[in-house]
Scaffold this motif. Structure first.
Motif, PDB file in Angstrom:
ATOM      1  N   ALA A   1       1.015   0.542   7.659  1.00 33.90           N
ATOM      2  CA  ALA A   1      -0.285  -0.025   7.298  1.00 33.90           C
ATOM      3  C   ALA A   1      -0.589   0.183   5.812  1.00 33.90           C
ATOM      4  O   ALA A   1      -1.096  -0.725   5.138  1.00 33.90           O
ATOM      5  N   ASP A   2      -0.280   1.359   5.294  1.00 34.33           N
ATOM      6  CA  ASP A   2      -0.542   1.641   3.884  1.00 34.33           C
ATOM      7  C   ASP A   2       0.240   0.701   2.967  1.00 34.33           C
ATOM      8  O   ASP A   2      -0.260   0.287   1.913  1.00 34.33           O
ATOM      9  N   LEU A   3       1.464   0.371   3.362  1.00 35.60           N
ATOM     10  CA  LEU A   3       2.298  -0.499   2.534  1.00 35.60           C
ATOM     11  C   LEU A   3       1.941  -1.974   2.693  1.00 35.60           C
ATOM     12  O   LEU A   3       1.985  -2.741   1.725  1.00 35.60           O
ATOM     13  N   TRP A   4       1.572  -2.379   3.911  1.00 35.21           N
ATOM     14  CA  TRP A   4       1.353  -3.799   4.166  1.00 35.21           C
ATOM     15  C   TRP A   4      -0.076  -4.265   3.933  1.00 35.21           C
ATOM     16  O   TRP A   4      -0.293  -5.449   3.643  1.00 35.21           O
TER      17      TRP A   4
ATOM     18  N   LYS B   1      18.734   2.230  -5.653  1.00 35.13           N
ATOM     19  CA  LYS B   1      17.414   2.713  -6.079  1.00 35.13           C
ATOM     20  C   LYS B   1      16.384   2.360  -4.995  1.00 35.13           C
ATOM     21  O   LYS B   1      15.704   1.335  -5.086  1.00 35.13           O
ATOM     22  N   PRO B   2      16.253   3.198  -3.983  1.00 36.76           N
ATOM     23  CA  PRO B   2      15.407   2.856  -2.820  1.00 36.76           C
ATOM     24  C   PRO B   2      13.978   2.488  -3.174  1.00 36.76           C
ATOM     25  O   PRO B   2      13.449   1.490  -2.675  1.00 36.76           O
ATOM     26  N   GLU B   3      13.326   3.275  -4.015  1.00 32.91           N
ATOM     27  CA  GLU B   3      11.917   3.000  -4.313  1.00 32.91           C
ATOM     28  C   GLU B   3      11.751   1.810  -5.237  1.00 32.91           C
ATOM     29  O   GLU B   3      10.736   1.098  -5.165  1.00 32.91           O
ATOM     30  N   GLU B   4      12.731   1.570  -6.097  1.00 26.65           N
ATOM     31  CA  GLU B   4      12.672   0.375  -6.944  1.00 26.65           C
ATOM     32  C   GLU B   4      12.822  -0.879  -6.082  1.00 26.65           C
ATOM     33  O   GLU B   4      12.152  -1.888  -6.331  1.00 26.65           O
ATOM     34  N   LYS B   5      13.685  -0.807  -5.081  1.00 23.34           N
ATOM     35  CA  LYS B   5      13.814  -1.940  -4.158  1.00 23.34           C
ATOM     36  C   LYS B   5      12.506  -2.168  -3.411  1.00 23.34           C
ATOM     37  O   LYS B   5      12.093  -3.320  -3.193  1.00 23.34           O
ATOM     38  N   ARG B   6      11.849  -1.089  -3.007  1.00 22.05           N
ATOM     39  CA  ARG B   6      10.582  -1.217  -2.293  1.00 22.05           C
ATOM     40  C   ARG B   6       9.518  -1.898  -3.165  1.00 22.05           C
ATOM     41  O   ARG B   6       8.806  -2.799  -2.718  1.00 22.05           O
ATOM     42  N   LYS B   7       9.412  -1.449  -4.408  1.00 24.96           N
ATOM     43  CA  LYS B   7       8.426  -2.049  -5.315  1.00 24.96           C
ATOM     44  C   LYS B   7       8.701  -3.531  -5.508  1.00 24.96           C
ATOM     45  O   LYS B   7       7.775  -4.359  -5.499  1.00 24.96           O
ATOM     46  N   TRP B   8       9.965  -3.864  -5.672  1.00 25.24           N
ATOM     47  CA  TRP B   8      10.332  -5.275  -5.831  1.00 25.24           C
ATOM     48  C   TRP B   8       9.960  -6.067  -4.584  1.00 25.24           C
ATOM     49  O   TRP B   8       9.420  -7.176  -4.671  1.00 25.24           O
ATOM     50  N   ALA B   9      10.244  -5.489  -3.404  1.00 25.09           N
ATOM     51  CA  ALA B   9       9.964  -6.186  -2.147  1.00 25.09           C
ATOM     52  C   ALA B   9       8.472  -6.424  -1.962  1.00 25.09           C
ATOM     53  O   ALA B   9       8.049  -7.505  -1.531  1.00 25.09           O
ATOM     54  N   ILE B  10       7.672  -5.427  -2.274  1.00 27.04           N
ATOM     55  CA  ILE B  10       6.220  -5.558  -2.127  1.00 27.04           C
ATOM     56  C   ILE B  10       5.696  -6.686  -3.009  1.00 27.04           C
ATOM     57  O   ILE B  10       4.919  -7.549  -2.557  1.00 27.04           O
TER      58      ILE B  10
END
Length: 329
Positions: free
Chosen positions: A156-159, A98-107
């Motif tokens: 930049a948008d993510l970090w 789940k790529p986007e779920e992993k991203r949300k968790w990482a953020i």
């Protein structure tokens, strides 16, 4: 002693922290740079429970050690990466595939890590950012300038929201400049800073090994960003090109003798550490020198002890007086 010598625990996460701490003291280290995986640092607990945070300090103190930084490379990688199957093992099992779920968790984890560091009384979190454009490195199939621009904007948008939390709690994030990250050399490091409009919470965990094998001068990196060196890894690498393999690794695993380069224990590669120490002195860096030990050809406990001795031998304070002072009347 010029600077404290620490050991990054990421390559030792198979050992309980209490076991590693005792070993590290015996090898001669002053402290540990705690990895936020294994049982070494639970950032969720540290961010919510000051007693847990104190307990980490107490465990280290019992072994005569301190901590100056924690490191969240694995979660940080997933903030910007495509998050394919390679990172399934770096996130909670329920997020696999789940790529986007992993991203949300990482953020959220990177934000939590800032709060954990603050509760620990620390000022630096080291880690990776990942990159949405690393796969575009070769510029073919044809890669437009807009694709690269969009990649830095995405970074930049993510970090920026993550770094807002770092600003709020008074902690800095130090990117380990490294292939697969948004910044992997001097040019891309400059561009990453520009994408973030130079915000002061973002800087670098200087690691010469990743620059050396790319044929980038590590000393030039320090001179380019003297006020952005928030932390330092001591790690060596050897370039062993033989005319058959290239600098890109040839899809050969670390430790394969056919590789064109590989990591080496400190003092066994090609990094010129004396010049690095001189450059760090000019930059005014007084933080720890943290051994990130990686060498597939050497026993790690032998290497860890030898590496600590190497760092103590190579490090020195800058002069407090001109050598010409004795000539003055």
């Amino acid at each position: 002693m010029a600077r404290p010598v620490t050991l990054f625990t990421g390559q030792w996460a198979d050992l309980p922290l209490e076991v590693l701490a005792k070993k590290a003291k015996g090898w001669g280290y002053d402290g540990l740079e705690l990895a936020c995986w294994g049982d070494h640092m639970d950032v969720e607990k540290a961010a919510k429970d000051k007693a847990y945070a104190k307990g980490r300090h107490d465990l280290l103190k019992k072994n005569g050690l301190k901590v100056w930084a924690i490191s969240a490379h694995l979660a940080g990688q997933m903030v910007c990466d495509p998050n394919d199957a390679r990172s399934d093992g770096l996130a909670p099992k329920a997020l696999a595939g789940k790529p986007e779920e992993k991203r949300k968790w990482a953020i959220e984890t990177m934000k939590t890590t800032a709060r954990a560091a603050a509760n620990l009384g620390l000022k630096v979190v080291n880690g990776f950012t990942g990159s949405p454009i690393w796969h575009l490195l070769y510029q073919f199939p044809p890669t437009s300038a807009k694709m690269i621009d969009d990649g830095f904007k995405r970074f930049a948008d993510l970090w920026n929201p993550i770094l807002d939390v770092y600003k709020q709690v008074g902690v800095k994030f130090a990117l380990e400049v490294h292939p697969t990250e948004i910044a992997f050399d001097i040019v891309t490091a400059e561009r990453a800073l520009k994408a973030l409009q130079g915000r002061p919470e973002f800087g670098f965990n200087f690691d010469p090994s990743h620059l050396h094998w790319q044929l980038v001068d590590p000393v030039a990196f320090i001179r380019e960003f003297p006020d952005r060196i928030f932390h330092v890894h001591m790690k060596d690498a050897a370039v062993t090109l033989d005319g058959r393999t290239g600098i890109l690794g040839s899809h050969l695993g670390f430790g394969d003798a056919r590789r064109g380069w590989d990591f080496r224990s400190l003092g066994h590669g090609g990094v010129k550490f004396e010049e690095i120490i001189r450059a760090l002195n000019h930059a005014g860096y007084q933080g720890p020198l943290s051994v990130e030990w990686e060498d597939s050809g050497m026993d790690r406990e032998h290497g860890a002890r030898e590496a600590c001795e190497f760092v103590r031998k190579v490090d020195f304070k800058p002069s407090a007086v001109s050598f010409e002072a004795g000539f003055e009347k």
